[in-house]
Design an enzyme around this catalytic site. Structure first.
Site, PDB file in Angstrom:
ATOM      1  N   VAL A  10       9.743   6.154   6.899  1.00 32.23           N
ATOM      2  CA  VAL A  10      10.112   5.314   7.820  1.00 32.23           C
ATOM      3  C   VAL A  10       9.810   4.052   7.469  1.00 32.23           C
ATOM      4  O   VAL A  10       8.826   3.468   7.369  1.00 32.23           O
ATOM      5  CB  VAL A  10       9.800   5.690   9.405  1.00 32.23           C
ATOM      6  CG1 VAL A  10      10.249   4.652  10.142  1.00 32.23           C
ATOM      7  CG2 VAL A  10      10.419   7.027   9.704  1.00 32.23           C
TER       8      VAL A  10
ATOM      9  N   ILE B  74     -13.611   0.671  -1.718  1.00 34.43           N
ATOM     10  CA  ILE B  74     -14.964   1.253  -1.427  1.00 34.43           C
ATOM     11  C   ILE B  74     -15.154   2.271  -0.516  1.00 34.43           C
ATOM     12  O   ILE B  74     -14.750   1.972   0.573  1.00 34.43           O
ATOM     13  CB  ILE B  74     -16.057  -0.065  -1.351  1.00 34.43           C
ATOM     14  CG1 ILE B  74     -15.670  -1.136  -2.293  1.00 34.43           C
ATOM     15  CG2 ILE B  74     -17.511   0.175  -1.090  1.00 34.43           C
ATOM     16  CD1 ILE B  74     -16.698  -2.453  -1.898  1.00 34.43           C
TER      17      ILE B  74
ATOM     18  N   GLU C  67      -2.836 -10.581   4.206  1.00 39.13           N
ATOM     19  CA  GLU C  67      -1.903 -10.004   5.456  1.00 39.13           C
ATOM     20  C   GLU C  67      -0.818 -10.818   5.312  1.00 39.13           C
ATOM     21  O   GLU C  67      -0.713 -11.942   4.894  1.00 39.13           O
ATOM     22  CB  GLU C  67      -2.811 -10.068   6.413  1.00 39.13           C
ATOM     23  CG  GLU C  67      -4.390  -9.372   6.522  1.00 39.13           C
ATOM     24  CD  GLU C  67      -4.155  -7.797   6.246  1.00 39.13           C
ATOM     25  OE1 GLU C  67      -3.447  -7.196   6.997  1.00 39.13           O
ATOM     26  OE2 GLU C  67      -4.945  -7.344   5.392  1.00 39.13           O
TER      27      GLU C  67
ATOM     28  N   LYS D 243     -12.833  -5.617  10.340  1.00 41.20           N
ATOM     29  CA  LYS D 243     -13.520  -4.450   9.313  1.00 41.20           C
ATOM     30  C   LYS D 243     -15.064  -4.485   9.891  1.00 41.20           C
ATOM     31  O   LYS D 243     -15.579  -3.346   9.847  1.00 41.20           O
ATOM     32  CB  LYS D 243     -13.562  -4.998   7.869  1.00 41.20           C
ATOM     33  CG  LYS D 243     -12.198  -4.838   7.170  1.00 41.20           C
ATOM     34  CD  LYS D 243     -11.832  -5.485   6.226  1.00 41.20           C
ATOM     35  CE  LYS D 243     -10.733  -5.499   5.442  1.00 41.20           C
ATOM     36  NZ  LYS D 243     -10.369  -6.504   4.434  1.00 41.20           N
TER      37      LYS D 243
ATOM     38  N   VAL E 137       0.988  -1.341   0.040  1.00 38.17           N
ATOM     39  CA  VAL E 137       0.083  -0.146  -0.013  1.00 38.17           C
ATOM     40  C   VAL E 137       0.886   1.246  -0.089  1.00 38.17           C
ATOM     41  O   VAL E 137       0.568   2.328  -0.625  1.00 38.17           O
ATOM     42  CB  VAL E 137      -1.030   0.046   1.300  1.00 38.17           C
ATOM     43  CG1 VAL E 137      -1.986   1.218   1.161  1.00 38.17           C
ATOM     44  CG2 VAL E 137      -1.824  -1.328   1.278  1.00 38.17           C
TER      45      VAL E 137
ATOM     46  N   GLY F  43     -10.968  -1.942   1.022  1.00 41.30           N
ATOM     47  CA  GLY F  43     -10.039  -1.357   0.122  1.00 41.30           C
ATOM     48  C   GLY F  43     -10.622  -0.112  -0.608  1.00 41.30           C
ATOM     49  O   GLY F  43     -10.735   1.037  -0.080  1.00 41.30           O
TER      50      GLY F  43
HETATM   51  N1  LIG Z   1      -2.470  -5.069   0.829  1.00 44.57           N
HETATM   52  C1  LIG Z   1      -3.684  -4.499   0.811  1.00 44.57           C
HETATM   53  O1  LIG Z   1      -4.504  -4.898  -0.169  1.00 44.57           O
HETATM   54  C2  LIG Z   1      -4.335  -3.796   1.930  1.00 44.57           C
HETATM   55  C3  LIG Z   1      -3.783  -3.655   3.263  1.00 44.57           C
HETATM   56  N2  LIG Z   1      -4.299  -2.923   3.914  1.00 44.57           N
HETATM   57  C4  LIG Z   1      -3.361  -2.675   5.317  1.00 44.57           C
HETATM   58  O2  LIG Z   1      -2.516  -1.617   4.991  1.00 44.57           O
HETATM   59  C5  LIG Z   1      -1.285  -1.922   5.769  1.00 44.57           C
HETATM   60  C6  LIG Z   1      -0.144  -2.309   5.070  1.00 44.57           C
HETATM   61  O3  LIG Z   1      -0.480  -3.380   4.391  1.00 44.57           O
HETATM   62  P1  LIG Z   1       0.634  -3.900   3.061  1.00 44.57           P
HETATM   63  O4  LIG Z   1       1.107  -2.793   2.414  1.00 44.57           O
HETATM   64  O5  LIG Z   1      -0.344  -4.731   2.342  1.00 44.57           O
HETATM   65  O6  LIG Z   1       1.744  -4.959   3.924  1.00 44.57           O
HETATM   66  P2  LIG Z   1       3.235  -5.007   3.608  1.00 44.57           P
HETATM   67  O7  LIG Z   1       3.435  -6.050   4.214  1.00 44.57           O
HETATM   68  O8  LIG Z   1       3.348  -5.047   1.995  1.00 44.57           O
HETATM   69  O9  LIG Z   1       4.012  -3.623   3.817  1.00 44.57           O
HETATM   70  C7  LIG Z   1       4.132  -3.233   5.234  1.00 44.57           C
HETATM   71  C8  LIG Z   1       5.581  -2.793   5.538  1.00 44.57           C
HETATM   72  O10 LIG Z   1       5.553  -2.185   6.563  1.00 44.57           O
HETATM   73  C9  LIG Z   1       7.070  -2.304   7.388  1.00 44.57           C
HETATM   74  N3  LIG Z   1       7.077  -2.282   8.564  1.00 44.57           N
HETATM   75  C10 LIG Z   1       6.478  -3.181   9.787  1.00 44.57           C
HETATM   76  N4  LIG Z   1       6.758  -2.354  10.777  1.00 44.57           N
HETATM   77  C11 LIG Z   1       7.149  -1.304  10.669  1.00 44.57           C
HETATM   78  C12 LIG Z   1       7.522  -0.238  11.361  1.00 44.57           C
HETATM   79  N5  LIG Z   1       7.344  -0.354  12.999  1.00 44.57           N
HETATM   80  N6  LIG Z   1       7.989   1.013  10.890  1.00 44.57           N
HETATM   81  C13 LIG Z   1       8.102   0.972   9.677  1.00 44.57           C
HETATM   82  N7  LIG Z   1       7.700   0.024   8.777  1.00 44.57           N
HETATM   83  C14 LIG Z   1       7.214  -0.966   9.293  1.00 44.57           C
HETATM   84  C15 LIG Z   1       7.321  -4.021   6.832  1.00 44.57           C
HETATM   85  O11 LIG Z   1       8.745  -4.039   6.784  1.00 44.57           O
HETATM   86  C16 LIG Z   1       6.595  -3.880   5.111  1.00 44.57           C
HETATM   87  O12 LIG Z   1       7.544  -3.492   4.103  1.00 44.57           O
HETATM   88  C17 LIG Z   1      -1.778  -3.140   6.712  1.00 44.57           C
HETATM   89  O13 LIG Z   1      -2.306  -2.525   7.834  1.00 44.57           O
HETATM   90  C18 LIG Z   1      -2.834  -3.997   5.949  1.00 44.57           C
HETATM   91  O14 LIG Z   1      -3.790  -4.733   6.977  1.00 44.57           O
HETATM   92  C19 LIG Z   1      -5.617  -2.348   3.974  1.00 44.57           C
HETATM   93  C20 LIG Z   1      -6.303  -2.706   2.727  1.00 44.57           C
HETATM   94  C21 LIG Z   1      -5.827  -3.423   1.753  1.00 44.57           C
HETATM   95  N1  LIG Z   2      -5.988  -8.815   3.409  1.00 45.56           N
HETATM   96  C1  LIG Z   2      -6.957  -7.939   3.161  1.00 45.56           C
HETATM   97  C2  LIG Z   2      -6.504  -6.664   2.534  1.00 45.56           C
HETATM   98  C3  LIG Z   2      -7.430  -5.528   2.707  1.00 45.56           C
HETATM   99  O1  LIG Z   2      -7.987  -4.845   3.459  1.00 45.56           O
HETATM  100  C4  LIG Z   2      -7.768  -8.716   2.117  1.00 45.56           C
HETATM  101  O2  LIG Z   2      -7.704  -9.620   1.707  1.00 45.56           O
HETATM  102  O3  LIG Z   2      -9.076  -7.846   1.950  1.00 45.56           O
END
Ligand SMILES: NC(=O)C1=CN([C@@H]2O[C@H](COP(=O)(O)OP(=O)(O)OC[C@H]3O[C@@H](n4cnc5c(N)ncnc54)[C@H](O)[C@@H]3O)[C@@H](O)[C@H]2O)C=CC1
Ligand SMILES: N[C@@H](CC=O)C(=O)O
Length: 396
Positions: free
Chosen positions: A37, A128, A182, A197, A15, A126
């Site tokens: 960061v 919506i 996740e 959610k 994201v 996401g």
């Molecule tokens: N991937 C998706 O489609 C969606 C994700 N989300 C939410 O968005 C958030 C991010 O998800 P993604 O980008 O998919 O995860 P991701 O795993 O791709 O990226 C997260 C990043 O955060 C870093 N990280 C972890 N702890 C950290 C810290 N203390 N300081 C700085 N960086 C740190 C990790 O090393 C990783 O690179 C999560 O809460 C997820 O539930 C929400 C909606 C959709």
């Molecule tokens: N892991 C979640 C990411 C978005 O919220 C999903 O699959 O819906």
């Protein structure tokens, strides 16, 4: 008047990279990312290393940064970041539904105390825009129910196993590779992400705040060939649904559970990573929201929209909490389910049921259709989690 935003971004994963991309392509938001960061120094990234920092205080102590965007995959660290940012009077945007669901009450108090906006549209479904609609559009109507396919990964897995005959493991691997799942995928497959959610939806629709353990969730991880065969024979599909549904004037049913849906049901058109939300209200009647529930750019689009809303100082008013009508979660109600067990020693699972309509298989590998009280369903699931599966046919 829209204000200039200087952003400190936490996390540069699926994201975070998507946000960097959409923010640079969108010309209308007056917002610049000053610092990012990240956790791992040595990870190869698509932009120059000069943008990156490794200490959270680089952002939290920077007076010039007036907006923190939190996009990390660690709910505990995220809470500490968001809490400190709000205490320092910085606006916050987050996508972290687990963190919000676990800490809602503290976050709500922090917003009130420090009078700063905290937005999280991306945390539910996401792309919506369901939270903003619940906050704004439905403010004067009477909500009756929200039902949704709110998790993209499980919908992707169910679509691929049902339509393309992929194995569960192959489909999950694809959902991970596409950035939908996740970091710990049991959050998706076990229905925990959908539960987070649902907790957020309960707050914005019915003003009910909950602890995670108060909302019951069944995932898709125990479903197998028998449920798929049963569904195909009856021209049904299986979808993981989240329910926030008024049962009467005092009670709201809150539940995450796989459900058989008919081919005439709008939910049957929601495939792949898409999500769908049905809202029913007293005046507007039925409405349906549809869009990508996960993925880099679609999720980033919701974060971008929150950033642009912060620029004109929009904040959630949580009017439904103030006018909550003292609604409570419904503690008991009957459901009709397809139940299967794979317990090695024959258990008397039938005793949990009020009535059994159809029985298949034998005592050691039985599955049957029956009606069961919600409390009984919770009881059997809690005691025999790895040995049983439920698919909802209907809430009675
Ligand atoms: N991937 C998706 O489609 C969606 C994700 N989300 C939410 O968005 C958030 C991010 O998800 P993604 O980008 O998919 O995860 P991701 O795993 O791709 O990226 C997260 C990043 O955060 C870093 N990280 C972890 N702890 C950290 C810290 N203390 N300081 C700085 N960086 C740190 C990790 O090393 C990783 O690179 C999560 O809460 C997820 O539930 C929400 C909606 C959709
Ligand atoms: N892991 C979640 C990411 C978005 O919220 C999903 O699959 O819906």
């Amino acid at each position: 008047m829209s204000k200039k935003l200087t952003i400190g971004l936490f996390g540069y994963g699926v994201v975070g990279t998507g946000l960097y991309d959409v923010l640079h392509k969108s010309k209308t938001v007056d917002a610049t990312i000053k610092k990012i960061v990240v956790k791992h120094k040595d990870k190869p990234r698509n932009i120059s290393s000069e943008h990156f920092h490794y200490d959270k205080n680089e952002i939290l102590q920077d007076e010039e940064i007036n907006l923190v965007v939190e996009l990390i995959d660690d709910a505990d660290a995220a809470f500490e970041i968001v809490k400190t940012a709000l205490e320092k009077g910085k606006a916050v945007v987050s996508a972290n539904k687990k963190m919000i669901a676990e800490h809602f009450e503290e976050l709500y108090e922090l917003q009130k105390k420090h009078q700063v906006p905290f937005l999280y549209e991306a945390a539910v479904c996401g792309s919506i825009p369901i939270i903003r609609n619940l906050e704004e559009y439905y403010n004067n109507d009477f909500l009756q129910s929200i039902q949704g396919i709110v998790n993209g990964s499980t919908n992707y897995i169910l679509t691929k196993t049902f339509q393309d005959n992929l194995s569960y493991e192959e489909a999950l691997k694809e959902a991970q590779e596409k950035g939908y799942a996740e970091s710990n995928p049991i959050l998706d497959t076990g229905g925990f992400d959908a539960r987070s959610k649902l907790q957020i939806l309960l707050t914005h629709s019915f003003g009910i705040t909950t602890k995670p353990e108060e909302v019951f969730n069944v995932g898709i991880q125990n479903l197998g060939d028998l449920e798929i065969k049963y569904a195909k024979e009856k021209n049904l599909q299986i979808k993981l649904l989240a329910y926030a549904q008024k049962r009467n004037e005092e009670e709201v049913i809150a539940l995450v559970i796989p459900k058989f849906v008919k081919s005439t049901d709008t939910f049957s058109t929601v495939s792949d990573v898409f999500n769908g939300v049905k809202v029913q209200t007293a005046f507007a009647d039925k409405q349906f929201f549809y869009g990508r529930g996960a993925g880099s750019l679609p999720t980033a689009s919701a974060v971008l929209s929150d950033i642009s809303a912060i620029a004109y100082d929009y904040r959630y008013e949580y009017k439904k909490i103030a006018n909550s009508e003292n609604l409570k979660l419904a503690q008991d109600f009957p459901l009709k389910v397809l139940f299967r067990h794979k317990a090695k020693d024959s258990q008397n699972f039938e005793n949990y049921f009020e009535e059994i309509e159809e029985f298949y298989g034998n005592r050691e590998d039985a599955y049957f259709v029956g009606s069961i009280r919600f409390q009984q369903l919770k009881d059997v699931f809690t005691k025999h989690q790895d040995e049983v599966s439920f698919v909802l046919i209907d809430i009675l």
